[in-house]
Design a protein around this motif. Sequence first.
Motif, PDB file in Angstrom:
ATOM      1  N   SER A  48       0.847  -1.192   0.000  1.00  0.00           N
ATOM      2  CA  SER A  48       0.000   0.000   0.000  1.00  0.00           C
ATOM      3  C   SER A  48       0.879   1.237   0.000  1.00  0.00           C
ATOM      4  O   SER A  48       1.957   1.244   0.592  1.00  0.00           O
ATOM      5  N   GLN A  49       0.406   2.282  -0.656  1.00  0.00           N
ATOM      6  CA  GLN A  49       1.129   3.546  -0.600  1.00  0.00           C
ATOM      7  C   GLN A  49       0.957   4.233   0.749  1.00  0.00           C
ATOM      8  O   GLN A  49       1.737   5.124   1.092  1.00  0.00           O
ATOM      9  N   ALA A  50      -0.055   3.823   1.509  1.00  0.00           N
ATOM     10  CA  ALA A  50      -0.320   4.448   2.809  1.00  0.00           C
ATOM     11  C   ALA A  50      -0.925   3.394   3.732  1.00  0.00           C
ATOM     12  O   ALA A  50      -2.132   3.158   3.704  1.00  0.00           O
ATOM     13  N   LEU A  51      -0.092   2.751   4.544  1.00  0.00           N
ATOM     14  CA  LEU A  51      -0.583   1.682   5.408  1.00  0.00           C
ATOM     15  C   LEU A  51      -1.578   2.184   6.452  1.00  0.00           C
ATOM     16  O   LEU A  51      -2.409   1.415   6.931  1.00  0.00           O
ATOM     17  N   SER A  92       4.806   1.179   0.044  1.00  0.00           N
ATOM     18  CA  SER A  92       5.663   1.433  -1.106  1.00  0.00           C
ATOM     19  C   SER A  92       4.794   1.741  -2.319  1.00  0.00           C
ATOM     20  O   SER A  92       3.585   1.498  -2.309  1.00  0.00           O
ATOM     21  N   THR A  93       5.420   2.285  -3.361  1.00  0.00           N
ATOM     22  CA  THR A  93       4.735   2.557  -4.619  1.00  0.00           C
ATOM     23  C   THR A  93       5.314   1.654  -5.696  1.00  0.00           C
ATOM     24  O   THR A  93       6.505   1.754  -6.022  1.00  0.00           O
ATOM     25  N   GLY A  99      12.983   1.772  -4.686  1.00  0.00           N
ATOM     26  CA  GLY A  99      14.190   1.072  -5.095  1.00  0.00           C
ATOM     27  C   GLY A  99      14.180  -0.434  -4.950  1.00  0.00           C
ATOM     28  O   GLY A  99      14.565  -1.145  -5.883  1.00  0.00           O
ATOM     29  N   PRO A 100      13.764  -0.988  -3.788  1.00  0.00           N
ATOM     30  CA  PRO A 100      13.828  -2.445  -3.625  1.00  0.00           C
ATOM     31  C   PRO A 100      12.947  -3.181  -4.631  1.00  0.00           C
ATOM     32  O   PRO A 100      11.859  -2.714  -4.979  1.00  0.00           O
TER      33      PRO A 100
END
Length: 255
Positions: free
Chosen positions: A51-54, A111-112, A130-131
């Motif tokens: 999610s972009q916003a947990l 993350s996005t 990045g990951p």
Amino acid sequence: MFGSFSQHGTPPRSQPQPGHVYDVAVIGAGLAGTELAWRLARAGKDVLLVSQALDHLGNLYAPTIAGADFPPGSVFGEVAARIAPEQDGWAFHRHLKAEIEGTAGIHLLQSTVTALDEEASEVVISTWEGPQLHARDVVLAVGAFLKARLLIGDTMEEAGRLSEVAYDFLADDLARAGIFLIGSEATAAAVDGAPPYDVRFFTPAPSELDGFRIRRLDRVWALGRCTPGEHTYASVLQDAARLAAEFLAPAEVQP
């Protein structure tokens, strides 16, 4: 951040490690993604929920759940029954979020996602931060966020909801893979002082889907508003249950 322990003190089936391959990665933790991840994890799958916003995990953005048509057996239905007669939407969200965070087998990542690359037996998931992550199957459940544009009066933002950024890079990556995306539009009513707004976004065209699977890709699926048509709480949760059943069905043995 990754989830680490269930509400019962049981560690998840595997800890996230470089190169770890999840059974299923679910991109998007709204109604569809949350329900699917919960069903798969409860059945023993190793699930990554991105999610972009947990903080917004599973949030319905509604002041009340009164009249919500949550199907029996869904996590949304179970949480609603657990807190009854409470019907406050924000209280419901707190309990739902705690349930998902406490479910063993769900690993949470804020993350996005920017790109998906299929390899022989897995999907490589690239992120803006990045990951790279790896999963045997990936489900797109990003709602109204693919190349989304939010309109409030004469103002337009690159967002699918107030203060939540759109998945522009992911939409571009799908288009580069040859997936035809079509435009869609939704309207959000004013809630608790926030203004009403319209959002325009993209979904894979109906011709790009074979059931829930994206035809041009072997291991990528779509769910919720990433599929065409009208959607209700009940229909999205029922679709999540159907897709979970597909993942959990025994693989057919080729003659």
